[in-house]
Enzyme design. Structure first.
Site, PDB file in Angstrom:
ATOM      1  N   GLY A  31       0.807  -1.217   0.000  1.00  0.00           N
ATOM      2  CA  GLY A  31       0.000   0.000   0.000  1.00  0.00           C
ATOM      3  C   GLY A  31       0.838   1.264   0.000  1.00  0.00           C
ATOM      4  O   GLY A  31       2.037   1.249  -0.239  1.00  0.00           O
ATOM      5  N   TYR A  32       0.155   2.386   0.259  1.00  0.00           N
ATOM      6  CA  TYR A  32       0.732   3.727   0.144  1.00  0.00           C
ATOM      7  C   TYR A  32       1.345   3.847  -1.253  1.00  0.00           C
ATOM      8  O   TYR A  32       2.527   4.128  -1.431  1.00  0.00           O
ATOM      9  CB  TYR A  32       1.757   3.996   1.248  1.00  0.00           C
ATOM     10  CG  TYR A  32       1.707   5.453   1.682  1.00  0.00           C
ATOM     11  CD1 TYR A  32       0.643   5.921   2.447  1.00  0.00           C
ATOM     12  CD2 TYR A  32       2.685   6.358   1.293  1.00  0.00           C
ATOM     13  CE1 TYR A  32       0.557   7.255   2.814  1.00  0.00           C
ATOM     14  CE2 TYR A  32       2.609   7.689   1.648  1.00  0.00           C
ATOM     15  CZ  TYR A  32       1.545   8.129   2.408  1.00  0.00           C
ATOM     16  OH  TYR A  32       1.462   9.448   2.770  1.00  0.00           O
ATOM     17  N   HIS A  34       2.450   4.460  -5.097  1.00  0.00           N
ATOM     18  CA  HIS A  34       3.048   5.555  -5.856  1.00  0.00           C
ATOM     19  C   HIS A  34       3.223   5.093  -7.307  1.00  0.00           C
ATOM     20  O   HIS A  34       2.853   3.962  -7.653  1.00  0.00           O
ATOM     21  CB  HIS A  34       4.388   5.963  -5.233  1.00  0.00           C
ATOM     22  CG  HIS A  34       5.306   4.808  -4.971  1.00  0.00           C
ATOM     23  ND1 HIS A  34       5.890   4.083  -5.977  1.00  0.00           N
ATOM     24  CD2 HIS A  34       5.702   4.219  -3.815  1.00  0.00           C
ATOM     25  CE1 HIS A  34       6.639   3.134  -5.471  1.00  0.00           C
ATOM     26  NE2 HIS A  34       6.537   3.168  -4.149  1.00  0.00           N
ATOM     27  N   GLU A  35       3.834   5.952  -8.135  1.00  0.00           N
ATOM     28  CA  GLU A  35       3.929   5.613  -9.573  1.00  0.00           C
ATOM     29  C   GLU A  35       4.720   4.331  -9.840  1.00  0.00           C
ATOM     30  O   GLU A  35       4.553   3.715 -10.881  1.00  0.00           O
ATOM     31  CB  GLU A  35       4.533   6.762 -10.384  1.00  0.00           C
ATOM     32  CG  GLU A  35       3.542   7.845 -10.751  1.00  0.00           C
ATOM     33  CD  GLU A  35       3.399   8.862  -9.639  1.00  0.00           C
ATOM     34  OE1 GLU A  35       4.390   9.085  -8.926  1.00  0.00           O
ATOM     35  OE2 GLU A  35       2.294   9.395  -9.462  1.00  0.00           O
ATOM     36  N   GLY A  36       5.604   3.965  -8.906  1.00  0.00           N
ATOM     37  CA  GLY A  36       6.316   2.689  -9.074  1.00  0.00           C
ATOM     38  C   GLY A  36       5.306   1.548  -9.098  1.00  0.00           C
ATOM     39  O   GLY A  36       5.292   0.704 -10.015  1.00  0.00           O
ATOM     40  N   HIS A  37       4.396   1.542  -8.107  1.00  0.00           N
ATOM     41  CA  HIS A  37       3.330   0.530  -8.101  1.00  0.00           C
ATOM     42  C   HIS A  37       2.440   0.700  -9.330  1.00  0.00           C
ATOM     43  O   HIS A  37       1.988  -0.271  -9.931  1.00  0.00           O
ATOM     44  CB  HIS A  37       2.447   0.680  -6.853  1.00  0.00           C
ATOM     45  CG  HIS A  37       3.172   0.501  -5.553  1.00  0.00           C
ATOM     46  ND1 HIS A  37       3.390   1.543  -4.682  1.00  0.00           N
ATOM     47  CD2 HIS A  37       3.716  -0.597  -4.981  1.00  0.00           C
ATOM     48  CE1 HIS A  37       4.039   1.098  -3.620  1.00  0.00           C
ATOM     49  NE2 HIS A  37       4.250  -0.191  -3.774  1.00  0.00           N
ATOM     50  N   GLY A 147       8.675  -4.910  -8.655  1.00  0.00           N
ATOM     51  CA  GLY A 147       9.587  -3.871  -9.138  1.00  0.00           C
ATOM     52  C   GLY A 147      11.045  -4.290  -9.039  1.00  0.00           C
ATOM     53  O   GLY A 147      11.446  -4.979  -8.095  1.00  0.00           O
ATOM     54  N   LYS A 149      13.326  -2.338  -8.303  1.00  0.00           N
ATOM     55  CA  LYS A 149      14.000  -1.623  -7.207  1.00  0.00           C
ATOM     56  C   LYS A 149      14.365  -2.606  -6.095  1.00  0.00           C
ATOM     57  O   LYS A 149      15.430  -2.533  -5.512  1.00  0.00           O
ATOM     58  CB  LYS A 149      13.127  -0.503  -6.639  1.00  0.00           C
ATOM     59  CG  LYS A 149      13.871   0.280  -5.548  1.00  0.00           C
ATOM     60  CD  LYS A 149      13.116   1.499  -5.110  1.00  0.00           C
ATOM     61  CE  LYS A 149      12.051   1.182  -4.104  1.00  0.00           C
ATOM     62  NZ  LYS A 149      12.572   0.834  -2.770  1.00  0.00           N
ATOM     63  N   SER A 185       9.590   5.252  -3.557  1.00  0.00           N
ATOM     64  CA  SER A 185       9.432   4.289  -2.462  1.00  0.00           C
ATOM     65  C   SER A 185       8.437   4.870  -1.475  1.00  0.00           C
ATOM     66  O   SER A 185       8.432   6.088  -1.238  1.00  0.00           O
ATOM     67  CB  SER A 185      10.781   4.079  -1.763  1.00  0.00           C
ATOM     68  OG  SER A 185      10.594   3.490  -0.497  1.00  0.00           O
TER      69      SER A 185
END
Ligand code: PAF
Length: 280
Positions: A31-32, A34-37, A147, A149, A185
């Site tokens: 959750g929380y 961001h564009e990575g998700h 990801g 990352k 992140s």
């Protein structure tokens, strides 16, 4: 788009899709978003008929002195984010739904989990592998998206799927960065203004490493020393590790070669951030 909090409801929904012959992609998250998700959801949408996003801050992957209690949460914002990207279902269980009383089964891998983040976070990957295999069993996706990352996590999950004959494809997606280079992140939210600036030292070190490799540096120790020196220029940064490893096995490498992973974890104040690049 619906939010399901129970395993049974989620299974029923996925079963109905399966009966219609639809393919299913899963994006596991804490959750929380961001564009990575977002990039994972978008890729999952392109490759599957239906997309499930799981949102679960998994207590099992946090060590006793880590940030489980303070990990950022905002399910309403996450719901709007997923809806906009066209996800079909959010699976958002409570810890008791995932870990019923008496829970005592774990997916515990060796070798790959014993390097890099595994050294400073000894229980982390056991928690990740256990929850991810539970999510795979619950959703039974055709594909699951992670990801790059978290490069070690991605390699571990690919290996787990291979070793345990799980019937799905694991898809890795590129790192998404802020305009100034910081890898996206959920933990970036912990950084104050001064730390946010200091955090750019990670992407600076990545760029330096990439340039040295493209300029022909072959000695991994020279590469790592230069990257560490760059990070050490930043007073708020404290290196956990900067290492060069085989991209599949996570074992240390002396010489630079294609598909080698150069990964780092660096504390900026109290916040531990990670970043990496793969040698072309
Ligand atoms: O990468 C994450 O957000 C988590 O480790 C994951 C894969 C969702 C498991 O809890």
């Amino acid at each position: 788009m619906e939010i399901k909090k129970t395993i049974q409801e989620t299974r029923e929904c996925v079963k109905a899709w399966r009966e219609k012959g639809l393919s299913v992609g899963l994006v596991p998250t804490m959750g929380y978003l961001h564009e990575g998700h977002g990039s994972l959801v978008t890729k999952a949408k392109q490759e599957n008929d239906r997309v499930v996003v799981s949102i679960f801050v998994n207590p099992m992957q946090f060590g006793p002195n880590e940030d489980l209690a303070s990990y950022p949460r905002d399910i309403e914002k996450d719901r709007a984010f997923c809806e906009k990207l066209g996800a079909d279902l959010i699976f958002h269980p409570e810890p008791e739904e995932m870990y019923t009383s008496g829970f005592c089964s774990y997916v515990d891998m060796s070798v790959l989990t014993e390097e890099l983040c595994g050294l400073s976070r000894p229980v982390h990957f056991r928690g990740v592998c256990t929850v991810v295999s539970k999510l795979f069993h619950i959703v039974q996706p055709d594909r699951a998206y992670f990801g790059q990352k978290d490069a070690q996590q991605l390699a571990i999950i690919k290996r787990m799927v291979l070793d345990l004959n799980m019937d799905l494809e694991v898809v890795g997606c590129p790192i998404v960065r802020e305009e100034d280079g910081l890898a996206k992140s959920s933990r970036n939210t912990y950084l104050n203004t001064e730390e946010r600036k200091a955090a750019l030292v990670l992407s600076r070190a990545v760029r330096l490493g990439e340039k040295m490799v493209s300029d022909g540096e072959k000695d991994a120790s020279v590469l790592l020393a230069a990257m560490k020196a760059e990070i050490e220029k930043e007073p708020l940064a404290r290196i956990d590790y900067v290492k060069a490893v085989d991209g599949l096995t996570m074992q240390p490498k002396d010489m630079v070669e294609a598909s080698m992973l150069v990964a780092m974890a660096v504390y900026i104040g109290k916040t531990r951030l990670i970043d990496n690049f793969i040698c072309e």
